[in-house]
Structure formats: C-alpha cells, structure tokens
Design a protein around this motif. Structure first.
Motif, short mmCIF file in Angstrom:
data_model
loop_
_atom_site.label_atom_id
_atom_site.label_comp_id
_atom_site.label_asym_id
_atom_site.label_seq_id
_atom_site.Cartn_x
_atom_site.Cartn_y
_atom_site.Cartn_z
N GLU A 94 0.85 -1.19 0.00
CA GLU A 94 0.00 0.00 0.00
C GLU A 94 0.89 1.24 0.00
OE1 GLU A 94 -3.84 1.11 2.49
OE2 GLU A 94 -2.07 1.37 3.75
N ILE A 95 0.57 2.18 -0.87
CA ILE A 95 1.29 3.46 -0.89
C ILE A 95 0.32 4.50 -0.33
CG2 ILE A 95 2.59 5.09 -2.31
CD1 ILE A 95 2.83 2.81 -4.42
N GLY A 96 0.60 5.00 0.87
CA GLY A 96 -0.32 5.92 1.56
C GLY A 96 -1.07 5.22 2.68
N THR A 97 -0.45 5.17 3.86
CA THR A 97 -1.03 4.48 5.02
C THR A 97 -2.07 5.34 5.73
OG1 THR A 97 1.24 3.69 5.44
CG2 THR A 97 -0.41 3.22 7.15
N ALA A 98 -1.81 6.64 5.80
CA ALA A 98 -2.53 7.56 6.70
C ALA A 98 -2.47 6.96 8.11
CB ALA A 98 -3.93 7.86 6.22
N VAL A 99 -3.61 6.67 8.74
CA VAL A 99 -3.56 6.13 10.10
C VAL A 99 -3.80 4.62 10.14
CG1 VAL A 99 -4.08 8.32 11.25
CG2 VAL A 99 -5.96 6.81 10.53
N ILE A 131 1.20 -7.10 4.80
CA ILE A 131 1.00 -5.84 4.07
C ILE A 131 2.17 -4.93 4.39
CG2 ILE A 131 -0.47 -3.82 3.76
CD1 ILE A 131 -2.85 -5.45 4.72
N ASP A 132 2.86 -4.47 3.35
CA ASP A 132 3.83 -3.39 3.51
C ASP A 132 3.10 -2.10 3.14
OD1 ASP A 132 6.02 -4.99 4.18
OD2 ASP A 132 6.57 -5.31 2.08
N THR A 133 3.19 -1.09 4.00
CA THR A 133 2.48 0.16 3.70
C THR A 133 3.36 1.36 4.02
OG1 THR A 133 0.45 1.44 4.13
CG2 THR A 133 1.23 0.05 5.94
N ILE A 134 3.34 2.34 3.13
CA ILE A 134 4.29 3.46 3.19
C ILE A 134 3.56 4.77 3.54
CG2 ILE A 134 6.09 4.72 1.93
CD1 ILE A 134 6.17 2.38 -0.09
N GLU A 135 4.15 5.52 4.47
CA GLU A 135 3.57 6.82 4.87
C GLU A 135 4.71 7.80 5.17
OE1 GLU A 135 0.42 8.27 5.06
OE2 GLU A 135 1.63 9.98 5.66
N ARG A 136 4.56 9.03 4.70
CA ARG A 136 5.67 9.99 4.88
C ARG A 136 5.46 10.95 6.04
NH1 ARG A 136 4.89 13.76 -0.50
NH2 ARG A 136 2.79 14.47 0.00
N GLU A 196 5.17 11.73 9.82
CA GLU A 196 5.59 11.07 11.04
C GLU A 196 4.44 10.84 12.02
OE1 GLU A 196 8.79 13.12 12.96
OE2 GLU A 196 9.32 11.39 14.19
N ASP A 197 3.60 11.86 12.21
CA ASP A 197 2.48 11.74 13.16
C ASP A 197 1.53 10.62 12.76
OD1 ASP A 197 3.58 13.89 14.32
OD2 ASP A 197 2.00 15.33 13.75
N ARG A 198 1.30 10.53 11.46
CA ARG A 198 0.39 9.49 10.98
C ARG A 198 1.00 8.11 11.15
NH1 ARG A 198 -2.69 12.42 5.86
NH2 ARG A 198 -3.76 13.90 7.23
N VAL A 199 2.28 7.99 10.92
CA VAL A 199 2.96 6.71 11.13
C VAL A 199 2.81 6.27 12.58
CG1 VAL A 199 5.25 5.59 11.23
CG2 VAL A 199 4.62 6.97 9.25
N LYS A 200 2.99 7.24 13.48
CA LYS A 200 2.89 6.95 14.90
C LYS A 200 1.48 6.45 15.24
CE LYS A 200 3.89 9.23 19.27
NZ LYS A 200 2.60 9.84 19.71
N GLU A 201 0.50 7.17 14.73
CA GLU A 201 -0.89 6.79 15.02
C GLU A 201 -1.24 5.44 14.36
OE1 GLU A 201 -3.65 10.01 14.70
OE2 GLU A 201 -5.39 8.68 14.88
N LYS A 252 0.56 -8.47 10.95
CA LYS A 252 0.23 -8.55 9.51
C LYS A 252 0.59 -7.29 8.74
CE LYS A 252 -3.82 -11.52 10.19
NZ LYS A 252 -5.24 -11.62 9.83
N ILE A 253 0.95 -6.24 9.46
CA ILE A 253 1.15 -4.96 8.79
C ILE A 253 2.52 -4.37 9.14
CG2 ILE A 253 0.29 -2.60 8.49
CD1 ILE A 253 -2.53 -3.68 9.09
N ASN A 254 3.26 -4.05 8.09
CA ASN A 254 4.60 -3.52 8.23
C ASN A 254 4.59 -2.09 7.71
OD1 ASN A 254 7.43 -3.39 8.34
ND2 ASN A 254 7.64 -4.27 6.29
N ILE A 255 4.73 -1.13 8.62
CA ILE A 255 4.62 0.28 8.21
C ILE A 255 6.02 0.84 7.92
CG2 ILE A 255 3.87 2.58 8.90
CD1 ILE A 255 1.86 1.15 10.82
N LEU A 256 6.16 1.39 6.72
CA LEU A 256 7.44 1.96 6.31
C LEU A 256 7.32 3.48 6.32
CD1 LEU A 256 7.90 -0.43 3.27
CD2 LEU A 256 9.07 -0.61 5.47
N TYR A 257 8.17 4.12 7.10
CA TYR A 257 8.11 5.58 7.26
C TYR A 257 9.05 6.25 6.27
CZ TYR A 257 9.18 10.12 9.41
OH TYR A 257 9.41 11.46 9.64
N GLY A 258 8.48 7.10 5.42
CA GLY A 258 9.30 7.86 4.48
C GLY A 258 8.52 8.18 3.23
#
Ligand code: SAH
Ligand code: MG
Length: 197
Positions: A43-48, A65-70, A72-77, A90-96
């Motif tokens: 997924e490109i664009g995780t939001a929260v 699921i690999d999901t990318i979000e740029r 920082e606050d949204r990645v945290k949430e 099941k979900i791997n969040i990639l920050y950047g």
C-alpha cells in the motif's frame, strides 16, 4: 481483527478529516481481496492505517502488508492503531517518502494499492509494475479526483495532479499486459489486472 476498535479508528479519522478509504470503494476492494486471498499487499499511503487494517482480514496465513507513509504523526498513530486492532503481525509500516522507498523494495506483491500523492501516480505505477506478481492486481484510488480528471476545466491549482492522473489512466489503458476497469465509486477507482506480464 478487532472490529470495535476498527470502527473507533474510522470515526476518529473522519472527525479529524484524515483521508480514509470511502465505504463504497472499500466494498469493491473487499470483493477483489476475498477472491484473490493475497499473500503480499503493498500500500502506498497508510494515513492512520485504516485501509491496511481492513485489507489485512483477507490475507492468507502469514501474509503481510507493507504500507508506506511519509508523515511522522500518521505513522505513529497507524502503529498504535494496528496494535489496537490486533493486526500488528500482519502490517509492516514503512516511514518515508514512497518516491524514495519504492526503489529500495524488491519483493513481489499480489496486490498493490496506490493511495498517495496524485502527482506521483505515474511513478508509483512504474514501480508497481516492477513489483507486481504475474497475476497480480494494481488498484489506484482517487483516480477521477472529484471529477476534475474527466472534465476539461483545467485552471485549478490541482493542475499537476490532474495531468498525472490522466497520464496514469492513459498508461494503464494502453498497457497490453493489463485489463483495466475504472469505476466511479468514491473518488474514482482504477483496477488493473495483470494478464500477460
Ligand atoms: N490508505 C489510507 C488513506 C491514505 S491518504 C486509508 O484509506 O486509510 C494518503 C496518505 O498518503 C496521506 O497520509 C499522505 O501523507 C500520504 N502520502 C502522500 N504522498 C506520499 C508519498 N509520496 N510518500 C508517502 N506517503 C505519502
Ligand atoms: Mg484515497
């Protein structure tokens, strides 16, 4: 997955005007995923994390699921939310920035969901084509962008986004290895099945 928590996450996002997938769009994707039973989703664009949490229900055992979000606050949430919803494994969040992260990825994915900066859709498509499985599906949200994409009104400040969304549509419809449908659900959804990669 914890559905009560999922509903709370959704309501909070709506209240705070965080963009999340629309109900009718989600229904369409649910159907696709139910049939596909993906092992890996990008997924490109995780939001929260709302859509990723929803999609995680349809993964095969040990699927991811690999999901990318740029932002920082949204990645945290999002990280907090995947714990609350009980789908952390099941979900791997990639920050950047996906523009920088995508070229570093080398997995193959059964489903790729594009839901981020509209001006970057052609680039995201190029990277998605590189990483999609032979019988995979590339899905893009917001492809009609409030109707701007199909109108000839061209003088709004979203001009670059509109140009790039049109370019995305042109590429998926002209690609002989794809069978594409564009649906008017939500803000427009493009579904491209790989047929002959
Ligand atoms: N898929 C989410 C909604 C995503 S909204 C859901 O339905 O729940 C789009 C998100 O993409 C925003 O949070 C925005 O910060 C992020 N984004 C936009 N451009 C990006 C980029 N180039 N790289 C990474 N994230 C990006
Ligand atoms: Mg969207």
């Amino acid at each position: 997955m914890n559905k009560v928590e999922l509903e709370k996450i959704k309501q909070k996002a709506l209240q705070e005007h965080i963009p999340i997938i629309m109900d009718d769009t989600l229904q369409v994707i649910d159907k696709i995923l139910k049939e596909k039973k993906p092992k890996k989703i990008l997924e490109i664009g995780t939001a929260v994390g709302y859509s990723a949490i929803c999609f995680s229900e349809y993964l095969q055992n040990n699927g991811i699921i690999d999901t990318i979000e740029r932002e920082e606050d949204r990645v945290k949430e999002a990280k907090e939310n995947i714990i609350k919803a009980d789908v952390k494994e099941k979900i791997n969040i990639l920050y950047g920035d996906a523009v920088e992260i995508l070229p570093t990825l080398n997995s193959k994915y059964d489903v790729i969901f594009i839901d981020a900066a509209k001006g970057k859709y052609p680039f995201f498509l190029k990277e998605a084509i590189r990483m999609i499985e032979k019988d995979g599906i590339i899905i893009a949200d917001n492809i009609l962008y409030k109707g701007y994409v199909m109108s000839d009104y061209n003088k709004h400040k979203q001009r670059t986004a509109v140009r790039n969304l049109r370019e995305y549509i042109k590429q998926i419809t002209e690609n002989p290895n794809m069978e594409t449908q564009i649906l008017e659900v939500g803000d427009g959804l493009a579904i491209s099945k790989i047929v002959n990669n």
